[in-house]
Scaffold this active site. Structure first.
Site, PDB file in Angstrom:
ATOM      1  N   PHE A   1       0.814  -1.222   0.000  1.00  0.00           N
ATOM      2  CA  PHE A   1       0.000   0.000   0.000  1.00  0.00           C
ATOM      3  C   PHE A   1       0.846   1.271   0.000  1.00  0.00           C
ATOM      4  CE2 PHE A   1       0.435  -1.539   4.379  1.00  0.00           C
ATOM      5  CZ  PHE A   1       1.027  -0.440   4.992  1.00  0.00           C
TER       6      PHE A   1
ATOM      7  N   ARG B   1      -8.422   7.916  16.210  1.00  0.00           N
ATOM      8  CA  ARG B   1      -8.736   7.102  15.039  1.00  0.00           C
ATOM      9  C   ARG B   1     -10.111   6.458  15.165  1.00  0.00           C
ATOM     10  NH1 ARG B   1      -2.576   4.833  14.076  1.00  0.00           N
ATOM     11  NH2 ARG B   1      -2.010   6.386  12.491  1.00  0.00           N
TER      12      ARG B   1
ATOM     13  N   HIS C   1      -1.212  10.868  12.081  1.00  0.00           N
ATOM     14  CA  HIS C   1       0.062  10.156  12.015  1.00  0.00           C
ATOM     15  C   HIS C   1       0.900  10.568  13.219  1.00  0.00           C
ATOM     16  CE1 HIS C   1       4.024   8.847  10.614  1.00  0.00           C
ATOM     17  NE2 HIS C   1       4.461  10.077  10.835  1.00  0.00           N
TER      18      HIS C   1
HETATM   19  P1  IDP Z   1       0.797   3.885  12.270  1.00  0.00           P
HETATM   20  O1  IDP Z   1       0.307   5.018  11.437  1.00  0.00           O
HETATM   21  O2  IDP Z   1      -0.190   3.490  13.307  1.00  0.00           O
HETATM   22  O3  IDP Z   1       2.175   4.096  12.798  1.00  0.00           O
HETATM   23  P2  IDP Z   1       2.010   2.058  10.350  1.00  0.00           P
HETATM   24  O4  IDP Z   1       2.000   0.585  10.474  1.00  0.00           O
HETATM   25  O5  IDP Z   1       3.264   2.787  10.594  1.00  0.00           O
HETATM   26  O6  IDP Z   1       0.845   2.607  11.314  1.00  0.00           O
HETATM   27  O7  IDP Z   1       1.458   2.402   8.912  1.00  0.00           O
HETATM   28  C1  IDP Z   1       1.539   3.696   8.398  1.00  0.00           C
HETATM   29  C2  IDP Z   1       0.254   4.068   7.707  1.00  0.00           C
HETATM   30  O8  IDP Z   1       0.066   3.221   6.594  1.00  0.00           O
HETATM   31  C3  IDP Z   1      -0.999   3.873   8.522  1.00  0.00           C
HETATM   32  O9  IDP Z   1      -1.301   4.965   9.372  1.00  0.00           O
HETATM   33  C4  IDP Z   1      -2.062   3.699   7.469  1.00  0.00           C
HETATM   34  O10 IDP Z   1      -2.580   4.931   7.025  1.00  0.00           O
HETATM   35  C5  IDP Z   1      -1.313   3.038   6.330  1.00  0.00           C
HETATM   36  N1  IDP Z   1      -1.626   1.609   6.309  1.00  0.00           N
HETATM   37  C6  IDP Z   1      -1.234   0.663   7.175  1.00  0.00           C
HETATM   38  N2  IDP Z   1      -1.725  -0.544   6.836  1.00  0.00           N
HETATM   39  C7  IDP Z   1      -2.460  -0.354   5.707  1.00  0.00           C
HETATM   40  C8  IDP Z   1      -3.229  -1.212   4.858  1.00  0.00           C
HETATM   41  O11 IDP Z   1      -3.332  -2.416   5.077  1.00  0.00           O
HETATM   42  N3  IDP Z   1      -3.839  -0.624   3.786  1.00  0.00           N
HETATM   43  C9  IDP Z   1      -3.756   0.695   3.527  1.00  0.00           C
HETATM   44  N4  IDP Z   1      -3.040   1.536   4.309  1.00  0.00           N
HETATM   45  C10 IDP Z   1      -2.407   1.027   5.379  1.00  0.00           C
HETATM   46 MG    MG Z   2       4.167   4.147  11.918  1.00  0.00          MG
END
Ligand code: IDP
Ligand code: MG
Length: 597
Positions: free
Chosen positions: A505, A553, A566
């Site tokens: 993604f 969220r 974020h």
């Molecule tokens: P976080 O924002 O809680 O730190 P991360 O795992 O660092 O989460 O992922 C970064 C961002 O990537 C997430 O906030 C989300 O917007 C996006 N994301 C994570 N998993 C997916 C997915 O399975 N599909 C689409 N976007 C995703």
């Molecule tokens: Mg992150």
């Protein structure tokens, strides 16, 4: 009908003083549901009480009763309160009180009292000294008392950009302190337009006001919160304030000790804040809000954290540590217990202490025999550090812990936490608590240092929920040290999400983030990185709704990609991202300006 009859059998009915006294003759524990005639007894706990009676009733040490407050002298303080109350009488002495139909807490206390009683009867332990419960007028311990007549009066002073540039800040501060006032908080920052228009409301009709706003926006101002000591909200003659010296806020006295007292004495010759600045020809470079109501509103505006810390009566924070062995074995039950005892967890951090950290934290114990064991235990796995909040939290948590030596705790205070949560074969007790406010502050600073983190309100949420989110950020005690609405570039997005580079993604994520304006903020607070992640909630909003419905969220995300906010995962990551967006920011000085609550 049948069930009604059972209820009556389970609980003795006490309607007058004579029956109350008779009830006090019960051997062992009697749990009394104290009720108002017009509310009736609490039905919600009946099945729990029945279960307890079945399981713990055979040696006739457990009794239940319902008592109507109106006609029973010791219960009169409870009159007119509808919330259920359960008094625990042990051999005729009122020893404990549970407010509300808190099933788990009632269950735990009943079992603990009965088990203790059985051990005493079996001669396994000595009877701990019974402390009779003092029932106060309900108002005193349940509702926040009305503001006292004496309140601390704050004034907001803004030193304008030209004076900041001329380095007059120190001179102004010296003058203020020299005149006997206390500077409670200060911050240098460029005010937002909203703040300027708010602070200078009264000047908004003046012809050159728009130029003035532009000028104020052009460079940082220096904001001071000045305290005059405790005064009446109504105008009170100055001498009266001095008579109240003795009642000065204790916490403040402890933090600032001699200096604060010195300041109070100097107040004799104090000419007033405006006068003092005028005498030194400094009044023209700063602006003072001297209406009490306005000043306190602005205080909340500029220093939300500081204002928040002033609200409660004796609300304290203390540091609790759940040591590795207990955390491994009974994490959930100790956390549950902490909540049942009325503590709120304001911050938490799980940390494996290095030997150096453990040495530093326990410096005062370094010459004790047990020091090596302590070090070994504390570095053996993750410790959970908690900032616990409650009225008089420090003392409350300490007294719940019980004696330091686990064997002593088990013998003398079997109901103490160190006894109840003792872990077999662990060489030291498994729970720590600070002893004094000073120590609590130091220990909290150790485990929860002030940090900066980078926070972003993502495009969709910015469009739809900007103000709500910003308010929640402030309410949670974060200082927004910098904020900027900006369209994130694909490069910036790729930098924020470096760890996701290889995810399917990733492209979609970078596209989404760089497709509209975001709000990028530097948030400053104790434990900012972890606390911001906690306020954001789990990445997937569906999970957030389940496990953390108050999180941002859960409330504002559309889906996992457009999940509202974020946050950086650690301070290094935050620093790199902040540099990227804001350029070279002096992050250390942001931390130093943070006002502890
Ligand atoms: P976080 O924002 O809680 O730190 P991360 O795992 O660092 O989460 O992922 C970064 C961002 O990537 C997430 O906030 C989300 O917007 C996006 N994301 C994570 N998993 C997916 C997915 O399975 N599909 C689409 N976007 C995703
Ligand atoms: Mg992150």
């Amino acid at each position: 009908m049948a069930s009604k009859k059972k209820e009556i059998q389970l609980q003795a009915v006490v309607t007058n003083q004579a029956q109350w006294e008779e009830m006090l003759l019960n051997k062992g524990l009697t749990v009394v549901d104290v009720y108002q005639g017009w509310c009736g007894p609490c039905k919600a706990v009946m099945s729990l009480f029945r279960k307890l009676k079945n399981e713990y009733g055979e040696d006739n040490l457990l009794h239940f009763a319902v008592a109507e407050v109106e006609n029973i002298v010791p219960l009169l303080p409870f009159k007119d309160k509808c919330e259920p109350k359960f008094i625990f009488c042990l051999n005729g002495v009122m020893v404990d009180l549970v407010k509300g139909a808190n099933g788990p807490l009632l269950n735990r206390k009943v079992i603990a009292f009965i088990e203790q009683e059985r051990k005493i009867i079996a001669g396994e332990i000595l009877r701990p000294e019974l402390q009779e419960l003092v029932i106060m007028e309900e108002k005193e311990f349940e509702e926040e008392p009305e503001e006292e007549e004496a309140v601390e009066k704050y004034t907001v002073v803004i030193i304008k950009p030209d004076a900041v540039a001329l380095e007059k800040v120190d001179k102004i501060k010296e003058t203020i302190v020299g005149a006997g006032f206390n500077i409670m908080a200060e911050e240098e920052k460029t005010l937002t337009e909203e703040q300027i228009r708010d602070f200078y409301q009264s000047k908004s009709e003046e012809p050159d006001f728009e130029d003035f706003v532009t000028f104020m926006l052009s460079a940082p101002s220096h904001i001071l919160i000045v305290s005059e000591g405790k005064q009446s909200q109504h105008v009170m003659p100055y001498l009266q304030t001095l008579e109240e010296e003795g009642e000065e806020d204790k916490e403040w006295e402890m933090q600032e000790g001699e200096e604060a007292m010195h300041g109070m004495q100097k107040m004799h010759e104090k000419p007033g804040l405006k006068g003092a600045l005028e005498n030194h020809e400094l009044l023209n470079v700063c602006d003072i809000q001297d209406s009490v109501e306005e000043a306190s509103r602005q205080l909340a505006f500029f220093f939300p954290n500081f204002a928040k810390s002033k609200k409660g009566p004796d609300i304290e924070r203390t540091l609790a540590l759940i040591r590795p062995a207990l955390l491994r074995e009974r994490r959930d039950s100790i956390l549950k217990r902490i909540a049942e005892d009325g503590f709120e967890i304001a911050m938490q951090r799980e940390i494996v202490l290095t030997e150096a950290q453990a040495r530093l934290f326990y410096k005062e114990h370094e010459n004790e025999d047990y020091f090596p064991i302590l070090l070994e235990e504390m570095t053996s796995g993750p410790t959970l550090a908690l900032a616990l909040v409650q009225e008089r939290a420090i003392q409350k948590w300490r007294s719940l812990l019980g004696p330091k030596i686990v064997e002593e705790a088990k013998e003398q205070c079997p109901m103490s936490l160190r006894a109840e949560f003792a872990v077999d074969n662990a060489p030291i007790n498994q729970l720590h608590g600070s002893t004094t406010p000073d120590q609590a502050q130091r220990e909290l600073e150790f485990f929860f240092p002030v940090e900066n983190t980078l926070a972003v309100i993502k495009p969709t949420a910015l469009e739809e929920h900007k103000d709500e989110i910003i308010n929640k950020v402030k309410q949670a005690g974060f200082i927004i040290s910098e904020m900027k609405e900006t369209q994130i570039t694909p490069e910036m997005a790729a930098q924020f999400y470096k760890a996701q580079e290889n995810q399917p993604f990733f492209g979609q994520l970078v596209d989404y983030m760089s497709n509209g304006p975001s709000m990028v903020m530097i948030l400053t607070k104790e434990n900012a990185v972890e606390d911001w992640r906690k306020l954001m909630g789990p990445t997937d909003p569906e999970k957030a709704k389940e496990t953390n419905p108050d999180s941002l969220r859960a409330q504002f995300a559309k889906d996992i990609l457009r999940n509202a906010v974020h946050g950086s995962s650690n301070e290094e990551q935050a620093k790199t991202a902040i540099d990227f967006v804001f350029g070279d920011v002096d992050l250390e000085s942001l931390k130093q300006k943070y006002v502890y609550v």
